[in-house]
Scaffold this active site. Structure first.
Site, mmCIF file in Angstrom:
data_model
loop_
_atom_site.group_PDB
_atom_site.id
_atom_site.type_symbol
_atom_site.label_atom_id
_atom_site.label_comp_id
_atom_site.label_asym_id
_atom_site.label_seq_id
_atom_site.Cartn_x
_atom_site.Cartn_y
_atom_site.Cartn_z
ATOM 1 N N HIS A 104 -3.356 -10.581 0.735
ATOM 2 C CA HIS A 104 -2.716 -9.254 0.777
ATOM 3 C C HIS A 104 -1.898 -9.127 -0.512
ATOM 4 C CE1 HIS A 104 -2.879 -10.339 5.112
ATOM 5 N NE2 HIS A 104 -3.006 -9.042 5.349
ATOM 6 N N ASP A 107 1.398 -10.792 -0.353
ATOM 7 C CA ASP A 107 1.399 -12.262 -0.221
ATOM 8 C C ASP A 107 1.571 -12.901 -1.586
ATOM 9 O OD1 ASP A 107 0.388 -11.836 2.351
ATOM 10 O OD2 ASP A 107 -1.672 -12.358 1.793
HETATM 11 C C1 XUL Z 1 -3.784 -9.470 11.582
HETATM 12 C C2 XUL Z 1 -4.902 -9.838 10.701
HETATM 13 C C3 XUL Z 1 -4.698 -9.578 9.258
HETATM 14 C C4 XUL Z 1 -5.907 -9.091 8.546
HETATM 15 C C5 XUL Z 1 -5.667 -8.682 7.125
HETATM 16 O O1 XUL Z 1 -3.959 -9.812 12.886
HETATM 17 O O2 XUL Z 1 -5.891 -10.357 11.136
HETATM 18 O O3 XUL Z 1 -4.189 -10.711 8.664
HETATM 19 O O4 XUL Z 1 -6.917 -10.044 8.555
HETATM 20 O O5 XUL Z 1 -4.632 -7.788 6.993
#
Ligand code: XUL
Ligand code: CO
Length: 440
Positions: A104, A107
């Protein structure tokens, strides 16, 4: 090879075969082994989730972390900490023999005082990651945006009732797409953590879903405008964190995409633990997506039968992995997608070595699942049975009904002239035994 944070692992984890007693070796995952016409690495396309593996500290909603030893998180300056973490990420990827990673925006780079500063931090960290990608050959499976942690998103991001918040989410996605493009990402994921609602007494459902659609359309338009060829993926998840999520499961998300003319621009990223939270099974969600030609990628993890939340455990269940690989192989693979370990070590697993054991376990489970599923498909064990089970539709009244050649009156006449139907056994237990015999 980088050798700074995981010095207990001196060389990349290698395949030693199923009789090996070395806990730091693969028992089934043999990267270059051919299964059918592809290598295991090409079939499985494993990816490490930056947020769990690099940032996870064992914390739960009651607070304190698990006392994890994470040297790469020790610098006090946030940008230095991010740089150290990125280096640790690539050291881990290389030593684990994983070819892909996912992240992300928030992150990999700290949020600044202003949106502009956050964008600048992200741009800096993307260049750091780019350098490591070049050096190590590791690629980006997907990038995504964290439009759920910042308090401004507490009432929604792309679907927020507040126009300024919606605009911020749109701008954040634009920058996250730029980051994915810069790193050559093969996919870009949308998980709508805050896209949903708690109560209809303060919510305009129509307006919110229209906003969601607009938000996605703008991302599609932007991707086309900048000539970025990656696959967009939506990751369905029910009731966590929002009570009614707009992308609650595969079928709901497919309906939404069709309704708003977005179906050609997205596929789905199916997560095992999200499927079980939706009161379904991993393989059902995979099959629903695949049937629609929309299974794009997988977040490989598992939940806990006794716990009703997203525990994001590493997948070790061979049966589940086999069922998943059956769906994946039957659709000819995941294309640009892969198996991303959206999974975290348990709170008590506080040593960096545990990250290796966790990934080795997940990779071996899916490698074994791949081998079993491939053999079962080769031998047509289930296919033969299923074909036979539906064979009464290949001719006679079955064929006439399905080809639209008969009316209800014709069918009524036919049934009146026949004896009562005779049912054949579904043989579930026999088939379960056959699957087990392939696993053993
Ligand atoms: C949340 C989840 C996230 C997504 C990406 O449950 O799975 O981490 O994979 O935002
Ligand atoms: Co996920």
């Amino acid at each position: 090879m980088i050798n700074k944070y995981f010095t207990k692992v001196e060389k990349p984890i290698s395949y030693e075969g199923k009789d090996s007693k070395n806990p730091l070796a693969f028992k089934y995952y043999n990267k270059s082994q051919k299964v059918g016409n592809k290598t295991m690495a090409e079939h499985l396309r494993f990816s490490v989730a930056f947020w769990h593996t690099m940032l996870g500290n064992g914390a739960d909603i009651f607070g304190t972390g698990g006392g994890f030893t994470r040297e790469w998180r020790s610098a006090s300056d946030p940008m230095q900490r991010s740089k150290d973490t990125m280096e640790a990420n690539f050291e881990f990827l290389q030593k684990c023999g994983v070819d892909y990673w996912c992240f992300h925006d928030r992150d990999i780079a700290p949020e600044g005082e202003t949106f502009t500063e956050s964008c600048k931090n992200l741009e800096t960290m993307v260049q750091v990651a780019k350098k490591f990608q070049k050096e190590t050959g590791v690629k980006l499976l997907w990038g995504t945006q964290n439009c759920f942690s910042n308090p401004i998103y507490s009432q929604g991001a792309g679907s927020s009732p507040n126009a300024h918040v919606m605009a911020t989410a749109i701008a954040q996605v634009k920058n996250a797409i730029d980051a994915t493009k810069e790193l050559g990402g093969e996919n870009h994921v949308f998980w709508g953590g805050r896209e949903g609602y708690e109560s209809l007494i303060n919510t305009d459902l129509k307006k919110e879903t229209e906003k969601m659609a607009r938000f996605f359309q703008m991302a599609v338009d932007y991707k086309k405008k900048i000539g970025f060829k990656c696959q967009f993926l939506i990751e369905p998840k029910p009731c966590e964190p929002t009570k009614h999520q707009y992308d609650a499961d595969a079928a709901t998300t497919l309906y939404f995409l069709k309704e708003y003319g977005l179906i050609d621009d997205f596929k789905l990223n199916i997560e095992a633990n999200h499927a079980t939270l939706a009161g379904s099974t991993f393989e059902h969600e995979l099959a629903v997506a695949s049937l629609a030609g929309k299974l794009g990628s997988v977040d490989a993890n598992r939940g806990d039968l006794l716990l009703g939340w997203d525990t994001d455990q590493f997948p070790t269940d061979i049966y589940d992995a086999t069922m998943a690989m059956l769906v994946i192989l039957k659709q000819g693979g995941l294309g640009t997608g892969g198996l991303n370990f959206d999974a975290k070590v348990r709170r008590g697993s506080n040593d960096p070595l545990d990250l290796f054991y966790a990934h080795i376990g997940g990779m071996d489970a899916f490698a074994k699942g791949l081998l079993v599923a491939h053999q079962m498909i080769q031998d047509k064990v289930l296919d033969k049975f299923i074909d036979e089970r539906y064979s009464s539709h290949n001719s006679g009244i079955g064929q006439q009904i399905m080809s639209g050649k008969v009316t209800m009156e014709d069918v009524d006449k036919w049934v009146r002239n026949e004896k009562n139907p005779v049912l054949q056994s579904g043989r579930q237990e026999m088939l379960e035994n056959i699957i087990n015999s392939y696993i053993f």
